[in-house]
Enzyme design. Structure first.
Site, PDB file in Angstrom:
ATOM      1  N   LYS A   6      -0.275  -6.392   7.045  1.00 17.60           N
ATOM      2  CA  LYS A   6       0.064  -5.932   5.684  1.00 17.60           C
ATOM      3  C   LYS A   6       0.656  -4.529   5.786  1.00 17.60           C
ATOM      4  CE  LYS A   6      -2.183  -6.204   1.168  1.00 17.60           C
ATOM      5  NZ  LYS A   6      -3.502  -6.239   0.521  1.00 17.60           N
TER       6      LYS A   6
HETATM    7  C1  E4P Z   1      -3.279  -6.861  -2.794  1.00 21.96           C
HETATM    8  O1  E4P Z   1      -3.190  -7.444  -1.749  1.00 21.96           O
HETATM    9  C2  E4P Z   1      -4.282  -5.852  -3.093  1.00 21.96           C
HETATM   10  O2  E4P Z   1      -5.335  -5.981  -2.166  1.00 21.96           O
HETATM   11  C3  E4P Z   1      -4.933  -5.997  -4.446  1.00 21.96           C
HETATM   12  O3  E4P Z   1      -4.578  -7.197  -5.075  1.00 21.96           O
HETATM   13  C4  E4P Z   1      -4.879  -4.796  -5.301  1.00 21.96           C
HETATM   14  O4  E4P Z   1      -5.600  -5.069  -6.481  1.00 21.96           O
HETATM   15  P1  E4P Z   1      -6.196  -3.924  -7.434  1.00 21.96           P
HETATM   16  O5  E4P Z   1      -5.091  -3.432  -8.302  1.00 21.96           O
HETATM   17  O6  E4P Z   1      -7.249  -4.647  -8.224  1.00 21.96           O
HETATM   18  O7  E4P Z   1      -6.758  -2.858  -6.546  1.00 21.96           O
END
Ligand code: E4P
Length: 217
Positions: free
Chosen positions: A87
């Site tokens: 990622k």
């Molecule tokens: C995406 O991969 C992130 O881990 C995540 O969805 C972020 O979500 P949040 O806005 O609830 O922190």
């Protein structure tokens, strides 16, 4: 549409996996820190534990923000398992790193995406997944699902291979709306997935069936 769970909590990952509908997991540094995972060895072991728990793609995020650092970390993460998706944040160095991993056949998830232009670049670089954060967009009074729809249209124009992974999902309605506009994947907190089960008429109907079943004894 694929369902991923967005957490580093092993109990929640196992609970979602036990439903039989789970296709993968996404994590990020905030989610790992929330579980108290500290230090290189513990972080790597935690990713291995997630890989053992789920048969699907597991996103593990790099911390470096320079190309060389992202490549080093990403290669270490990818060496843990074929399930690991590296990622990488949507920044200039990140696009270079996604291009590098794409050419090596290593899966990537381009994270922190908030615009169609960013999604276009991620696809051009060969990202396996692009992660628009729809909840954070809604929080800022823009239209998160509208962005997913826009990216679906753009990718459709060019038959892009990048899968649209709707992230920052807040509730069951987000999941349904993402399905309506054609997201490839949603990554959700466990509560949002379980929320899809709920309907008061189901509860009322089941109570009646169970009460009538007593009359059959
Ligand atoms: C995406 O991969 C992130 O881990 C995540 O969805 C972020 O979500 P949040 O806005 O609830 O922190």
């Amino acid at each position: 549409m694929k369902f991923f769970i967005d957490t580093a909590n092993l109990a929640q990952i196992r609970e979602a996996n036990d439903l039989g509908i789970l296709d993968g997991v996404t994590t990020n540094p905030s989610l790992m820190a929330k579980e108290g995972i500290k230090g290189y060895d513990a972080v790597m072991q935690h990713y291995l534990d997630i890989c053992s728990a789920v048969d699907g793609d597991i996103s593990a995020e790099v911390i470096a923000t320079d190309f060389a650092g992202m490549v080093r970390e990403g290669e270490e993460l990818a060496s843990l398992s074929d399930k690991i998706v590296v990622k990488i944040p949507m920044i200039k160095e990140g696009i270079k790193a996604i291009t590098y991993f794409s050419r090596k056949g290593i899966k990537t998830n381009c994270t922190l995406v908030f615009s169609a232009g960013q999604a276009l670049l991620a696809a051009k670089a060969g990202a396996t997944y692009v992660s628009p954060f729809i909840g954070r967009i809604d929080d800022a009074s823009w239209d998160g699902v509208g962005l997913i729809e826009q990216i679906v249209g753009i990718y459709g124009n060019y038959e892009a291979n990048t899968q649209i992974l709707a992230a920052s999902i807040r509730n069951p309605l987000h999941i349904v709306k993402c399905a309506e506009v054609g997201a490839d994947v949603v990554t959700c907190p466990l509560d949002a997935i379980l929320g899809l089960l709920q309907h008061p008429l189901t509860d009322i109907g089941l109570a009646k069936f169970l009460a009538d079943a007593q009359k059959m004894n």
